[in-house]
Scaffold this motif. Structure first.
Motif, PDB file in Angstrom:
ATOM      1  N   PRO A  24     -13.755 -10.694  -0.669  1.00  0.00           N
ATOM      2  CA  PRO A  24     -13.823  -9.392   0.000  1.00  0.00           C
ATOM      3  C   PRO A  24     -14.741  -9.343   1.214  1.00  0.00           C
ATOM      4  O   PRO A  24     -14.767  -8.340   1.912  1.00  0.00           O
ATOM      5  CB  PRO A  24     -14.354  -8.475  -1.106  1.00  0.00           C
ATOM      6  N   MET A  34      -6.760   4.250  -4.228  1.00  0.00           N
ATOM      7  CA  MET A  34      -5.323   4.283  -3.969  1.00  0.00           C
ATOM      8  C   MET A  34      -4.607   4.097  -5.308  1.00  0.00           C
ATOM      9  O   MET A  34      -4.526   2.978  -5.813  1.00  0.00           O
ATOM     10  CB  MET A  34      -4.933   3.153  -3.029  1.00  0.00           C
ATOM     11  N   LEU A  53     -15.422  -0.172   5.083  1.00  0.00           N
ATOM     12  CA  LEU A  53     -16.418   0.063   4.052  1.00  0.00           C
ATOM     13  C   LEU A  53     -17.714  -0.592   4.504  1.00  0.00           C
ATOM     14  O   LEU A  53     -17.712  -1.670   5.079  1.00  0.00           O
ATOM     15  CB  LEU A  53     -15.941  -0.512   2.722  1.00  0.00           C
ATOM     16  N   THR A 101      -5.874  -2.077   5.519  1.00  0.00           N
ATOM     17  CA  THR A 101      -6.408  -0.869   6.127  1.00  0.00           C
ATOM     18  C   THR A 101      -7.419  -0.180   5.231  1.00  0.00           C
ATOM     19  O   THR A 101      -8.390   0.381   5.688  1.00  0.00           O
ATOM     20  CB  THR A 101      -5.275   0.113   6.442  1.00  0.00           C
ATOM     21  N   PHE A 102      -7.154  -0.226   3.929  1.00  0.00           N
ATOM     22  CA  PHE A 102      -8.040   0.508   3.027  1.00  0.00           C
ATOM     23  C   PHE A 102      -9.388  -0.175   2.900  1.00  0.00           C
ATOM     24  O   PHE A 102     -10.431   0.465   2.894  1.00  0.00           O
ATOM     25  CB  PHE A 102      -7.391   0.654   1.656  1.00  0.00           C
ATOM     26  N   ALA A 103      -9.325  -1.506   2.763  1.00  0.00           N
ATOM     27  CA  ALA A 103     -10.561  -2.239   2.502  1.00  0.00           C
ATOM     28  C   ALA A 103     -11.503  -2.225   3.701  1.00  0.00           C
ATOM     29  O   ALA A 103     -12.702  -2.322   3.553  1.00  0.00           O
ATOM     30  CB  ALA A 103     -10.250  -3.674   2.117  1.00  0.00           C
ATOM     31  N   GLN A 104     -10.924  -2.059   4.897  1.00  0.00           N
ATOM     32  CA  GLN A 104     -11.771  -2.100   6.068  1.00  0.00           C
ATOM     33  C   GLN A 104     -12.559  -0.802   6.210  1.00  0.00           C
ATOM     34  O   GLN A 104     -12.216   0.217   5.645  1.00  0.00           O
ATOM     35  CB  GLN A 104     -10.922  -2.350   7.305  1.00  0.00           C
ATOM     36  N   HIS A 116     -14.516  -5.233  -5.395  1.00  0.00           N
ATOM     37  CA  HIS A 116     -15.338  -6.446  -5.382  1.00  0.00           C
ATOM     38  C   HIS A 116     -16.411  -6.355  -4.308  1.00  0.00           C
ATOM     39  O   HIS A 116     -17.482  -6.914  -4.435  1.00  0.00           O
ATOM     40  CB  HIS A 116     -14.446  -7.668  -5.132  1.00  0.00           C
ATOM     41  N   LYS A 117     -16.069  -5.642  -3.250  1.00  0.00           N
ATOM     42  CA  LYS A 117     -16.985  -5.530  -2.125  1.00  0.00           C
ATOM     43  C   LYS A 117     -18.154  -4.613  -2.465  1.00  0.00           C
ATOM     44  O   LYS A 117     -19.289  -4.869  -2.105  1.00  0.00           O
ATOM     45  CB  LYS A 117     -16.205  -4.936  -0.944  1.00  0.00           C
ATOM     46  N   SER A 124      -5.450  -3.918  -1.801  1.00  0.00           N
ATOM     47  CA  SER A 124      -6.527  -3.798  -0.821  1.00  0.00           C
ATOM     48  C   SER A 124      -7.659  -2.963  -1.382  1.00  0.00           C
ATOM     49  O   SER A 124      -8.834  -3.181  -1.082  1.00  0.00           O
ATOM     50  CB  SER A 124      -5.993  -3.193   0.474  1.00  0.00           C
ATOM     51  N   CYS A 125      -7.305  -1.994  -2.223  1.00  0.00           N
ATOM     52  CA  CYS A 125      -8.324  -1.158  -2.854  1.00  0.00           C
ATOM     53  C   CYS A 125      -9.103  -1.969  -3.883  1.00  0.00           C
ATOM     54  O   CYS A 125     -10.321  -1.843  -4.011  1.00  0.00           O
ATOM     55  CB  CYS A 125      -7.646   0.048  -3.492  1.00  0.00           C
ATOM     56  N   THR A 180     -20.249  -1.959   2.931  1.00  0.00           N
ATOM     57  CA  THR A 180     -20.825  -3.125   2.293  1.00  0.00           C
ATOM     58  C   THR A 180     -19.941  -4.341   2.479  1.00  0.00           C
ATOM     59  O   THR A 180     -18.842  -4.260   2.984  1.00  0.00           O
ATOM     60  CB  THR A 180     -21.001  -2.859   0.801  1.00  0.00           C
ATOM     61  N   GLY A 181     -20.434  -5.466   2.020  1.00  0.00           N
ATOM     62  CA  GLY A 181     -19.643  -6.685   2.035  1.00  0.00           C
ATOM     63  C   GLY A 181     -19.533  -7.311   3.402  1.00  0.00           C
ATOM     64  O   GLY A 181     -18.503  -7.841   3.764  1.00  0.00           O
ATOM     65  N   GLN A 224      -9.759  -4.992  -3.653  1.00  0.00           N
ATOM     66  CA  GLN A 224     -10.690  -5.833  -2.925  1.00  0.00           C
ATOM     67  C   GLN A 224     -11.986  -5.078  -2.624  1.00  0.00           C
ATOM     68  O   GLN A 224     -13.059  -5.652  -2.657  1.00  0.00           O
ATOM     69  CB  GLN A 224     -10.033  -6.316  -1.632  1.00  0.00           C
ATOM     70  N   SER A 225     -11.835  -3.774  -2.390  1.00  0.00           N
ATOM     71  CA  SER A 225     -13.034  -2.992  -2.101  1.00  0.00           C
ATOM     72  C   SER A 225     -13.902  -2.845  -3.354  1.00  0.00           C
ATOM     73  O   SER A 225     -15.109  -2.691  -3.249  1.00  0.00           O
ATOM     74  CB  SER A 225     -12.661  -1.625  -1.522  1.00  0.00           C
ATOM     75  N   ARG A 257     -16.308  -9.723   4.872  1.00  0.00           N
ATOM     76  CA  ARG A 257     -15.784  -9.797   6.230  1.00  0.00           C
ATOM     77  C   ARG A 257     -16.943  -9.754   7.221  1.00  0.00           C
ATOM     78  O   ARG A 257     -17.983  -9.228   6.891  1.00  0.00           O
ATOM     79  CB  ARG A 257     -14.847  -8.601   6.511  1.00  0.00           C
ATOM     80  N   ASP A 264       0.806  -1.223   0.000  1.00  0.00           N
ATOM     81  CA  ASP A 264       0.000   0.000   0.000  1.00  0.00           C
ATOM     82  C   ASP A 264       0.841   1.275   0.000  1.00  0.00           C
ATOM     83  O   ASP A 264       0.379   2.333  -0.419  1.00  0.00           O
ATOM     84  CB  ASP A 264      -0.931   0.022   1.225  1.00  0.00           C
TER      85      ASP A 264
END
Lengths: 327, 518
Positions: B480, A180, B317, B312-315, A225-226, A219-220, B319-320, A222-223, B482, A162
């Motif tokens: 993705p 990012m 959010l 850190t970035f993905a957390q 997909h979320k 990690s971005c 949704t999901g 992954q978001s 959690r 990151d």
């Protein structure tokens, strides 16, 4: 000839071109034509020249490097996209620890040739990277791209942490409001988007727009997909610094088990290449090319339509100035 | 001369093994892992002829192993050397009687461990203690240093993922402090009291014809005793307890009378009985308690230091979020482990596979494998997944806990776990959006995407073919959702065989385009 071309500004928007530049472009095309480089134009009915610069070039029947050179010359030469002293990024798709024959990654010969051309045009440096899915070092190495780039005089940049990325806002994004983005993209003067043409289990197709997902950190990704994969792909393409050119590697097309592919049998050797300044148009055209080997309808590729909605380009290829050529 | 030889060999072995554990760039050739195969306790598990070799060497020359091959012993020599440089009151060793009962008890425990209690063996094995120290303590420090440099000199250094796990760190650090403090003040006392390898080899060394000997020229000046790291030379009575002599050869150079030699003699005519000295005060065990207390504080400090997670970035959010919780029925055993029983019985938890795993998949088990499998590696897919073509862990394992996998084709057949898909957690189902990250990463097609939703829908959802799954965890690592994911790899008590994912003989199709299709 190159002296003439260097004066032609970046023609992302044909409306900005004045009469003089237009005539210059025609002159260049004419010169090239006279020199016999367009020797197979007559094999395609649709190649009658429209006005203005070429929006989309499709090349067939060649090795990756000659097809690239052909496409670039059709578009007006590399100098249309690269100015002397610029810092350039080439962003291929090298997300997978797979050899070139599987077509999970952009062809190394193509990437190497592009780096060479950019450096020959006077760029200060060429950086190549991808935000990989498999382990970065293995993907860089086994894709063959690392070696091709280094041999061509380019530089591979790491992207597996990151800390190589900076968060930037995406004011035009519908669902993705920030991303990012890799620092080399943020720092560069211009970048080339060089995906490989593949089917994709989730996004259905992965071409130029989907390749922009590699602009961002893992990690971005992954978001994406979320939240909503298709919309986020279009959203990240709204990032203000657009690619100066999209080059789609269709030397081999991954027709099954995409995007990773299981074996060489999942790919088909097609020997084609597309290049365009319009990211939506090139994805549309590529999807149609892939339909010769797969059955993914254009309607299913949600991010292409989302891209059109966001004004990133057009799916209406007929309206564009398209060149279809053989090497 | 002998000392120079000893120091040189020891330095080479120590440097090579440390580099093997710490290197993340691939600079250190993997061939170095043979030094791990030459270690005594791993040899018990894997290579009996190496074991036999060491026993014969010890029988002839004494504890050469302890002086030049054991990395934990060499490390203590290094600490003793530093102590000599920095201690205000210069280090002077003196003869003390061996702690006979402690040594024999720990050796007995070790032998019981070999037969039935593998965790005891791994906690007592000096090589494995060294490995854990490298992996759990020095590696995070080393990588953090690298990351600091990466911030300043990005062209030469690349960021690395730093992982500190508290319990493994605490265990490794406690042992390090304990042995470190002992060696700082008393030389090789750890090796001559706690280490069962030292004790065992000591029993054999007693018969060694070539050994450190004092001859009749000795004037009991005590010079040799002061430099004896084994605390085994009694200069007053002119005795050498060879069971504790670690062949450091310090004594050879200091003697002014030429009364000390590493020599051969047919007759064993030395008095064996040591001097009676005041009884043991129990100081070491209280020191151990103190070091354990201290290590918790140290551990906490290190855990706070320079550790950045990739997520850190993905957390954060909205949704999901998952709806269904699950519990993995069994931890995923590393490639080559065969079965839970085989892994636990053979592994000494040296962490070499963990250090070499390029994907940070292998993780020491704290509770996953129970107390018998404490710190034995298991595969976890939170930060990465097992590379489809990689067999490095099985190549380096010195104890055959991970049986060598020779070919990539063999690895492709190996099933270390089996994929489980929970539709109720999947974003395709819960949010009606495309995803497919799991199928995207699946190397075998065990997960593939099929049409989903009402007619006309463009959605696709994962479909599972468990017989194709190799258990690499790519799907789990990338899902993705959690806190519970929509797809995970269920471990197997015994590894299985996966169906071939593709036909390696199938050729690529070539076509001649007649048009572009647009």
């Amino acid at each position: 000839m190159s002296g003439c071309l260097t004066r032609i500004p970046l023609l992302a928007n044909p409306m900005e071109m004045n009469r003089k530049e237009f005539l210059q472009t025609l002159g260049v095309a004419g010169t090239a034509f006279a020199a016999g480089t367009f020797d197979t134009l007559d094999t395609f009915a649709q190649t009658e020249a429209k006005d203005g610069p070429v929006d989309l070039v499709a090349v067939m029947d060649g090795e990756p490097a000659p097809m690239l050179r052909k496409a670039i010359s059709e578009l007006g030469g590399i100098e249309r996209f690269v100015k002397k002293g610029q810092k350039i990024v080439v962003k291929p798709n090298i997300a997978w620890d797979q050899p070139p024959e599987v077509a999970a990654n952009t062809n190394p010969e193509l990437v190497g040739e592009l780096v060479k051309m950019i450096l020959a045009a006077g760029a200060a440096e060429v950086v190549v990277y991808d935000s990989t899915c498999d382990k970065a070092d293995k993907s860089y190495k086994n894709s063959g791209v690392e070696k091709a780039v280094k041999d061509a005089g380019g530089k591979m940049a790491p992207a597996d942490d990151d800390r190589y990325f900076t968060e930037v806002p995406l004011p035009k994004g519908v669902k993705l409001k920030s991303a990012m983005i890799h620092k080399s993209i943020i720092d560069c003067d211009a970048w080339f988007n060089v995906p490989v043409l593949k089917v994709h289990g989730g996004a259905r197709m992965t071409i130029a727009m989907k390749n922009c997902m590699g602009l961002v950190s893992k990690s971005c990704q992954q978001s994406f997909h979320k939240i909503d994969l298709q919309q986020c792909i279009a959203d990240v393409c709204t990032y203000e610094k657009k690619p100066v050119l999209n080059i789609v590697d269709a030397y081999r097309i991954l027709k099954a088990n995409g995007p990773r592919g299981k074996s060489v049998a999942d790919a088909v050797l097609v020997k084609a290449l597309l290049a365009s300044t319009d990211i939506v148009a090139i994805d549309t055209a590529s999807t149609k090319l892939a339909q010769k080997f797969t059955n993914v309808p254009l309607e299913d590729v949600g991010h292409i339509h989302a891209g059109q909605q966001l004004g990133l380009g057009t799916t209406d290829i007929e309206k564009l100035n398209v060149r279809r050529v053989k090497v | 001369m002998l000392k120079l030889l000893r120091v040189s060999v020891a330095l080479i072995v120590f440097t090579a093994l440390s580099a093997l554990f710490l290197d993340f760039t691939g600079t250190v050739p993997n061939g170095v892992h043979w030094l791990a195969h030459l270690q005594f306790v791993p040899a018990i598990k894997m290579l009996p002829f190496v074991l036999l070799g060491w026993l014969i060497i010890t029988l002839l020359f004494g504890r050469i192993y302890c002086s030049v091959m054991c990395p934990f012993g060499i490390l203590q020599d290094g600490i003793a050397r530093i102590a000599k440089l920095i201690r205000r009151k210069k280090a002077k060793y003196q003869f003390r009687p061996e702690m006979y009962k402690t040594r024999r008890l720990l050796l007995l425990l070790f032998i019981i461990g070999i037969a039935a209690l593998p965790v005891v063996v791994s906690l007592l094995d000096p090589y494995s203690n060294f490995g854990r120290l490298m992996e759990f303590v020095f590696r995070p420090v080393y990588l953090t240093g690298n990351n600091v440099l990466a911030g300043f000199i990005p062209n030469s250094f690349r960021y690395q993922y730093v992982r500190v796990e508290f319990v493994p760190f605490a265990v490794a650090f406690a042992v390090f402090l304990f042995a470190g403090v002992l060696s700082f003040f008393y030389g090789r006392r750890y090796c001559n009291t706690v280490c069962p390898v030292g004790t065992l080899l000591g029993l054999f060394a007693k018969f060694a014809p070539v050994r450190i000997r004092l001859n009749s020229q000795c004037v009991s000046c005590g010079l040799c005793e002061k430099v004896c790291k084994g605390e085994c030379i009694g200069s007053k009575r002119k005795t050498v307890d060879v069971s504790r002599c670690v062949e450091c050869f310090n004594c050879l150079n200091v003697c002014k009378q030429k009364a000390v030699g590493f020599t051969y003699n047919f007759t064993n005519n030395e008095p064996a009985a040591p001097l009676p000295v005041k009884p043991e005060t129990g100081e070491t065990s209280s020191a151990a308690n103190a070091t354990q207390r201290r290590n918790f504080i140290q551990g906490a400090i290190l855990a706070l230091f320079g550790v950045k997670t990739a997520e850190t970035f993905a957390q954060g959010l909205p949704t999901g979020e998952s709806r269904v919780a699950y519990k993995n029925p069994h931890p995923v055993l590393p490639p080559g482990a065969k079965s839970r029983g085989h892994l636990i019985h053979h592994c000494t938890a040296c962490q070499l596979c963990v250090a070499k795993c390029p994907s940070n998949v292998l993780t020491p088990s704290v509770t996953d494998l129970g107390i018998r499998g404490f710190l034995v590696p298991v595969a976890k897919f939170e930060h990465g997944f097992c590379n489809y073509d990689c067999t490095i862990c099985t190549q380096v394992c010195p104890t055959a806990a991970l049986m060598k996998i020779d070919t990539v084709a063999e690895k492709h057949k190996l099933q270390i776990g089996n994929v489980v898909f929970l539709k109720e957690n999947c974003v395709v189902h819960t949010q009606n959006t495309n995803c497919g990250a799991c199928a995207e990463h699946c190397p075998t097609g065990a997960l593939s995407m099929r049409p989903y939703g009402p007619p006309g829908s463009t959605l696709t959802i994962p479909e599972v073919s468990p017989d194709l799954c190799v258990g690499c965890g790519a799907c789990e690592s990338i899902c993705p959702v959690r806190p519970y994911r929509a797809v995970y790899v269920a471990g197997l008590k015994k590894h299985g065989e996966a169906k071939p994912a593709f036909d390696p003989n199938e050729k690529q199709q070539e076509v001649q385009l007649d048009s572009f299709g647009f």
